[in-house]
Design an enzyme around this catalytic site. Structure first.
Site, PDB file in Angstrom:
ATOM      1  N   HIS A   1       9.789 -14.274   1.599  1.00  0.00           N
ATOM      2  CA  HIS A   1      10.154 -13.890   0.223  1.00  0.00           C
ATOM      3  C   HIS A   1      11.379 -14.738  -0.098  1.00  0.00           C
ATOM      4  CE1 HIS A   1      11.358 -10.667  -2.869  1.00  0.00           C
ATOM      5  NE2 HIS A   1      12.443 -11.417  -2.758  1.00  0.00           N
TER       6      HIS A   1
ATOM      7  N   LEU B   1       0.822  -1.219   0.000  1.00  0.00           N
ATOM      8  CA  LEU B   1       0.000   0.000   0.000  1.00  0.00           C
ATOM      9  C   LEU B   1       0.856   1.269   0.000  1.00  0.00           C
ATOM     10  CD1 LEU B   1      -2.967  -0.952   2.395  1.00  0.00           C
ATOM     11  CD2 LEU B   1      -2.946  -0.907  -0.107  1.00  0.00           C
ATOM     12  N   ARG B   2       2.160   1.106   0.225  1.00  0.00           N
ATOM     13  CA  ARG B   2       3.155   2.190   0.082  1.00  0.00           C
ATOM     14  C   ARG B   2       3.035   3.315   1.110  1.00  0.00           C
ATOM     15  NH1 ARG B   2       6.159  -1.192  -2.624  1.00  0.00           N
ATOM     16  NH2 ARG B   2       5.898  -1.234  -4.872  1.00  0.00           N
TER      17      ARG B   2
ATOM     18  N   ASP C   1       0.261  -9.536  -5.104  1.00  0.00           N
ATOM     19  CA  ASP C   1       1.556  -8.845  -4.955  1.00  0.00           C
ATOM     20  C   ASP C   1       1.475  -7.461  -5.616  1.00  0.00           C
ATOM     21  OD1 ASP C   1       4.097  -8.161  -4.261  1.00  0.00           O
ATOM     22  OD2 ASP C   1       5.107  -9.706  -5.430  1.00  0.00           O
TER      23      ASP C   1
HETATM   24  O1  DOR Z   1       8.364  -7.101  -7.864  1.00  0.00           O
HETATM   25  C1  DOR Z   1       8.328  -6.908  -6.657  1.00  0.00           C
HETATM   26  N1  DOR Z   1       7.965  -5.709  -6.152  1.00  0.00           N
HETATM   27  N2  DOR Z   1       8.679  -7.886  -5.832  1.00  0.00           N
HETATM   28  C2  DOR Z   1       8.819  -7.698  -4.517  1.00  0.00           C
HETATM   29  O2  DOR Z   1       9.130  -8.625  -3.816  1.00  0.00           O
HETATM   30  C3  DOR Z   1       8.626  -6.349  -3.922  1.00  0.00           C
HETATM   31  C4  DOR Z   1       7.725  -5.541  -4.766  1.00  0.00           C
HETATM   32  C5  DOR Z   1       7.736  -4.071  -4.403  1.00  0.00           C
HETATM   33  O3  DOR Z   1       7.695  -3.740  -3.194  1.00  0.00           O
HETATM   34  O4  DOR Z   1       7.736  -3.244  -5.312  1.00  0.00           O
END
Ligand code: DOR
Length: 436
Positions: free
Chosen positions: A191, A75-76, A317
């Site tokens: 992960h 969600l950043r 994801d």
């Molecule tokens: O592609 C990805 N983006 N893999 C990850 O494990 C992290 C994620 C991200 O946070 O952008």
């Protein structure tokens, strides 16, 4: 479809209810009273008194499923609100049919303490369109050096711990994390990536990467960590969940671990059962993701593992990035794809392809994530909160990122012709999304 916003007394009539927890796939009515499921049965009769208090929704031709749960979302917020916020990300979730999301801790600051977990929960309460389950970090700062305070994270409301975005390279730290998490009954989400093997790789390693002259990431970079973590889960007896599984070899290891009785669950994402490495030949960074898109054989193995139950969960994801991070040469672009608003039609495609039955598909994206996260959702059993998704399985349309609620546009499925979408999403009986 007419709805009364925020209504908590509703009857949905004549929908096809698909609930794996109840083993139910039948056309029935669903009665929601005070935000909870009151009854699921054929032709529910409402007395004259109730009739006036209950809004009626005609769900004929629609599927009614327990609210979808995406257990792997970025969600950043806090820290990268220009990519996504709790508000925009949960709006995207609701529009995609999701009533709950688990959000990964690789924010700025990292969610490795009670203050950040509480911040996320408070923001979600104030601005969220669906339930949010924060995932705390395995290690402080997701640096893989020191274990975070799991008791504090658990008490603050963390649903699980993960260093997602990065692996835990130190096997002893991973062992201690599994042991420590067990004392708080916390799920550990791994992960799986050996950073020495993946090194500066950009795409799957093989003939295609050789042809393109791109540094490759071998499948073994994922598989050695899947093997290690299964062994550590066996050693510790802790609850382990493997994130974004992408290879045939990982699937074989998980299958073997489960057969041995190891307490391990695993997820894959729609891009790993829909796309393959050949797309990277376009050099379009929208196809850059970690783990990378794999071979066509891996895509088939992922589907087979969804079919036979080796893979328990489908999670998006959802990894928002703006054009600043994405619209660069492939080498310099960030890893990640958004998926909250494209997952459902891709899952429905698996049903049409005969990979999953409707009951199995709903289990992978509702009942199983609820069970694995140990949250009381993912079913329409009487008495539970009325989190549910109404799906139109027939509607055909083109995925258009410009209609997304997400702040980001990095979706590889933009322009794809698909069938089926969420037309209404209810959380605790409240309508949080309704297609116009
Ligand atoms: O592609 C990805 N983006 N893999 C990850 O494990 C992290 C994620 C991200 O946070 O952008």
């Amino acid at each position: 479809m007419a709805t009364k916003e925020n209504s908590v007394n509703l009857v949905l009539r004549n929908g096809r209810v698909i609930d794996p927890a109840l083993g139910l796939d039948a056309v029935v009515d669903v009665l929601i009273e005070n935000g909870s499921i009151a009854e699921v049965s054929a032709e529910i009769e409402l007395g004259a008194e109730k009739l006036s208090q209950f809004e009626q929704i005609d769900a004929s031709g629609k599927w009614i499923v327990p609210g979808l749960i995406d257990m792997h979302v970025h969600l950043r917020e806090p820290g990268e609100e220009y990519k996504e916020t709790i508000s925009s990300g949960t709006q995207a979730a609701a529009a995609g049919g999701f009533t709950s999301v688990a959000c990964m801790p690789n924010t700025h600051p990292v969610n490795d303490c009670a203050a950040v977990t509480q911040y996320i929960l408070e923001k979600a309460r104030e601005e969220g369109s669906c339930r949010v389950f924060p995932v705390g970090a395995i290690s402080r700062g997701i640096e893989g050096k020191n274990i975070a305070e799991y008791g504090e994270l658990r008490a603050a409301g963390a649903a699980a711990v993960s260093d997602d975005g990065r692996p835990v390279m130190n096997s002893l730290l991973m062992r201690r994390a599994l042991e420590y998490a067990k004392t708080f009954d916390l799920l550990v989400i791994s992960h799986c990536e050996d950073l020495d093997l993946s090194s500066a790789g950009l795409m799957n390693e093989g003939p295609v990467s050789t042809r393109l002259g791109m540094r490759g990431i071998p499948r073994a970079a994922e598989e050695v960590m899947v093997a290690r973590d299964i062994l550590l889960a066996e050693l510790t007896g802790s609850r382990l969940h493997l994130a974004h599984i992408s290879t045939a070899g990982s699937v074989a290891l998980i299958r073997e671990g489960k057969n041995r009785g190891v307490h391990v669950s695993a997820e894959t994402a729609p891009h790993y059962f829909t796309l393959n490495e050949e797309l990277v030949c376009s050099f379009d960074p929208v196809y850059k993701v970690n783990p990378p898109l794999r071979r066509a054989e891996d895509v088939e193995a992922i589907k087979a593992a969804l079919d036979d139950g080796t893979l328990d969960v489908i999670a998006s994801d959802h990894a928002p990035h703006t054009s600043v991070e994405k619209d660069l040469e492939f080498e310099y672009a960030a890893n990640g794809m958004i998926g909250l608003e494209s997952s459902l039609p891709l899952i429905l495609r698996l049903i049409r392809e005969g990979v999953l039955t409707p009951l199995e598909a709903v289990a992978k994206v509702s009942h199983n994530p609820a069970r694995i996260l140990a949250i009381p959702f993912g079913t329409l059993r009487k008495g539970v909160a009325a989190d549910l998704t109404l799906i139109d399985p027939e509607v055909k349309y083109t995925i258009d990122v410009n209609r997304f609620k997400s702040k980001s546009r990095n979706c590889p499925f933009d322009g794809m012709e698909v069938q089926g979408r969420a037309v209404m999403t209810l959380v605790g009986g409240r309508v949080v999304f309704s297609a116009s």
